[in-house]
Design a protein around this motif. Structure first.
Motif, PDB file in Angstrom:
ATOM      1  N   LEU A  25       1.573  -1.362  -0.207  1.00  0.00           N
ATOM      2  CA  LEU A  25       0.019   0.149   0.317  1.00  0.00           C
ATOM      3  C   LEU A  25       0.889   1.296  -0.041  1.00  0.00           C
ATOM      4  CD1 LEU A  25      -2.761  -1.462   2.253  1.00  0.00           C
ATOM      5  CD2 LEU A  25      -3.159  -0.905  -0.144  1.00  0.00           C
ATOM      6  N   SER A  26       1.910   1.214   0.871  1.00  0.00           N
ATOM      7  CA  SER A  26       2.859   2.062   0.641  1.00  0.00           C
ATOM      8  C   SER A  26       3.858   2.769  -0.460  1.00  0.00           C
ATOM      9  CB  SER A  26       3.760   1.808   1.711  1.00  0.00           C
ATOM     10  OG  SER A  26       2.866   2.942   3.319  1.00  0.00           O
ATOM     11  N   LYS A  27       3.695   1.597  -0.993  1.00  0.00           N
ATOM     12  CA  LYS A  27       4.670   1.752  -2.185  1.00  0.00           C
ATOM     13  C   LYS A  27       3.853   2.243  -3.372  1.00  0.00           C
ATOM     14  CE  LYS A  27       6.972  -0.728  -6.176  1.00  0.00           C
ATOM     15  NZ  LYS A  27       7.404  -1.912  -6.795  1.00  0.00           N
ATOM     16  N   ALA A  28       2.364   1.734  -3.537  1.00  0.00           N
ATOM     17  CA  ALA A  28       1.659   2.199  -4.380  1.00  0.00           C
ATOM     18  C   ALA A  28       1.285   3.965  -4.160  1.00  0.00           C
ATOM     19  CB  ALA A  28      -0.275   1.285  -4.137  1.00  0.00           C
ATOM     20  N   ALA A  29       0.981   3.975  -2.839  1.00  0.00           N
ATOM     21  CA  ALA A  29       0.492   5.793  -2.934  1.00  0.00           C
ATOM     22  C   ALA A  29       1.825   6.491  -3.205  1.00  0.00           C
ATOM     23  CB  ALA A  29       0.530   5.234  -0.897  1.00  0.00           C
TER      24      ALA A  29
END
Length: 79
Positions: A25-29
């Motif tokens: 999720l952090s990478k996508a954000a």
């Protein structure tokens, strides 16, 4: 990114799986932010919104809807 392993375990969650989800999720954000997008969640739904102050009104900045459950609110919690 921070994973509270003790709290995960107290809820019966595998901290490694929680970390894996949080990392993705952090990478996508971060990728979204590079494009000028914000991951937005509220009222059970999520979407990607384009950050442009000139775009006014509902629906004018939502470029994608997301699958899954996204809760909204202030996001406050006690660490």
């Amino acid at each position: 990114m921070y994973i509270d392993e003790e709290l995960c375990e107290s809820f019966g969650l595998d901290p490694k799986r929680v970390k894996s989800i949080a990392s993705r999720l952090s990478k996508a954000a971060k990728e979204a932010e590079e494009l000028g997008l914000t991951v937005f969640g509220g009222s059970g739904s999520g979407n990607l919104r384009f950050n442009d102050a000139d775009m006014q009104g509902p629906g004018h900045s939502e470029v994608a809807t997301l699958d899954g459950c996204f809760d909204g609110g202030s996001g406050g919690d006690i660490y």
